[in-house]
Design a protein around this motif. Structure first.
Motif, PDB file in Angstrom:
ATOM      1  N   ASN A 301       0.823  -1.199   0.000  1.00 56.80           N
ATOM      2  CA  ASN A 301       0.000   0.000   0.000  1.00 56.80           C
ATOM      3  C   ASN A 301       0.865   1.261   0.000  1.00 56.80           C
ATOM      4  O   ASN A 301       2.022   1.232   0.431  1.00 56.80           O
ATOM      5  N   THR A 302       0.286   2.362  -0.448  1.00 56.09           N
ATOM      6  CA  THR A 302       0.898   3.675  -0.255  1.00 56.09           C
ATOM      7  C   THR A 302       0.015   4.486   0.678  1.00 56.09           C
ATOM      8  O   THR A 302      -1.204   4.281   0.762  1.00 56.09           O
ATOM      9  N   ARG A 303       0.639   5.440   1.371  1.00 58.76           N
ATOM     10  CA  ARG A 303      -0.088   6.343   2.263  1.00 58.76           C
ATOM     11  C   ARG A 303       0.346   7.776   1.969  1.00 58.76           C
ATOM     12  O   ARG A 303       1.543   8.088   2.004  1.00 58.76           O
ATOM     13  N   VAL A 304      -0.625   8.620   1.679  1.00 53.65           N
ATOM     14  CA  VAL A 304      -0.400  10.053   1.508  1.00 53.65           C
ATOM     15  C   VAL A 304      -1.340  10.756   2.478  1.00 53.65           C
ATOM     16  O   VAL A 304      -2.563  10.740   2.298  1.00 53.65           O
ATOM     17  N   GLY A 305      -0.777  11.340   3.527  1.00 57.15           N
ATOM     18  CA  GLY A 305      -1.624  11.927   4.566  1.00 57.15           C
ATOM     19  C   GLY A 305      -2.488  10.854   5.195  1.00 57.15           C
ATOM     20  O   GLY A 305      -1.981   9.858   5.713  1.00 57.15           O
ATOM     21  N   ASP A 306      -3.795  11.031   5.127  1.00 64.83           N
ATOM     22  CA  ASP A 306      -4.706  10.019   5.676  1.00 64.83           C
ATOM     23  C   ASP A 306      -5.357   9.179   4.585  1.00 64.83           C
ATOM     24  O   ASP A 306      -6.343   8.494   4.826  1.00 64.83           O
TER      25      ASP A 306
END
Length: 365
Positions: A301-306
């Motif tokens: 997965n990727t996470r950008v902010g929330d």
């Protein structure tokens, strides 16, 4: 044996019709990189040229399984280099090292002081690939786990859950490699008498942003708190490796890996997250082990902010061996990568991963 070296470092080459365009491209790239890296004192050390009328020459050809030839160097007349269809450029470079006259690093006379060969897990017809030979020049330099000629730890294994090569010393691993090592280059230059010059060494992994083999800790990766349980660092066989989970880590067979055990964690998930990465193009590479009758999902997965995005979901029983994962990731803002094990409904769903690399740029074929 100097009689097996190619005269003036020139190797006449031809391609069999069985080789498709993609494989020819990798062979040409492998030859070009070796020529460039070994260039010494303003002159080429080894060259690969189209065969015209030469009596001694090489033909690259395609086979379904099992690349390679047992004897290194110039053998006289036509000789074949057999390439299996999915051979990577690094595999081809290893075969070209044989072609130039060099045995594998782990076959040098002092290898037993550095590495153990598990012959009981190697089929008889392949054991000769691991035998010590005195006909090698590699002993002129320190033992080199980074040599392009070094097999990966599970090469030619009868039981692919158990390694065939393990370093003798703790925390030593057999790394991922795609280019000649410093000592590979020096060996070629020494034997072909073209001077010593490491100034042209190509290192295609010099864009490494992050690497962890988990020998001491999780490095820059951290356990997330928005999951149900934590991954563990594990060494040796997992608690129920006869029915689920690995027997050993990937990169050494004696070290640590990251493990999510299914017992008591049914239908729950564990997550670890990378450091923050700047916007750009990256390659993510790691090894994973998904063995058990109730493997559910291992997600990237990727996470950008929330905001989280699932890039890949590896699902179901993948068999009792380590597998390679690699993926190109392009992002236009800062982000993180997190790896997630989602356990199934029974105890038979252990998952593990090891040797996580993040490189700048696209993944190398």
């Amino acid at each position: 044996d100097s009689s097996r070296l190619w005269a003036n470092g020139k190797v006449p080459v031809a391609f069999d019709v069985s080789l498709d365009g993609s494989m020819k491209e990798k062979v040409l790239a492998a030859m070009q990189e070796i020529s460039f890296s070994t260039h010494a004192n303003g002159m080429p050390c080894v060259q690969f040229v189209p065969r015209t009328q030469e009596k001694d020459y090489v033909v690259f050809t395609s086979v379904v399984y099992g690349s390679g030839d047992s004897l290194p160097g110039r053998l006289g007349g036509v000789q074949y280099v057999h390439l299996y269809r999915d051979a990577a450029k690094a595999d081809i470079m290893q075969l070209i090292m044989y072609l130039l006259g060099f045995f594998n690093e782990f076959r040098r006379p002092d290898r037993d002081s550095q590495v153990m060969v598990h012959y009981e897990n190697i089929a008889p017809e392949y054991r000769g690939f691991f035998d010590i030979t005195n006909d090698t020049t590699f002993f002129n330099y320190p033992f080199d786990f980074e040599s392009i000629t070094f097999f990966f730890p599970y090469a030619w294994a009868i039981d692919p859950s158990k390694p065939t090569l393990t370093p003798k010393y703790e925390s030593v691993s057999i790394p991922y490699k795609v280019s000649l090592s410093k000592y590979d280059i020096l060996n070629i230059q020494r034997e072909y008498k073209c001077g010593i010059d490491n100034g042209n060494k190509i290192d295609l992994l010099d864009g490494t942003v992050s690497y962890c083999n988990f020998e001491f800790d999780l490095c820059e990766w951290t356990q997330l708190t928005d999951d149900d349980f934590d991954f563990q660092r594990m060494k040796g066989p997992s608690p129920r490796s006869n029915v689920t989970g690995p027997m050993a880590d990937y990169s050494s067979g004696t070290g640590y890996y990251v493990y999510a055990g299914a017992q008591g964690e049914h239908n729950e998930d564990a997550r670890v997250i990378s450091p923050v990465l700047n916007a750009g193009e990256y390659c993510l590479r790691f090894y994973y082990f998904l063995y058990g009758q109730d493997i559910h999902k291992f997600r990237v997965n990727t996470r950008v902010g929330d905001r989280d995005t699932v890039l890949d979901s590896l699902e179901g029983n993948q068999g009792g061996s380590w597998h390679t994962y690699s993926k190109d990731i392009t992002m236009n803002t800062k982000f993180q990568i997190f790896l997630e094990a989602i356990i199934g409904g029974t105890d038979n769903g252990d998952m593990a991963f090891d040797d996580v690399y993040i490189f700048r740029g696209r993944c190398i074929a």
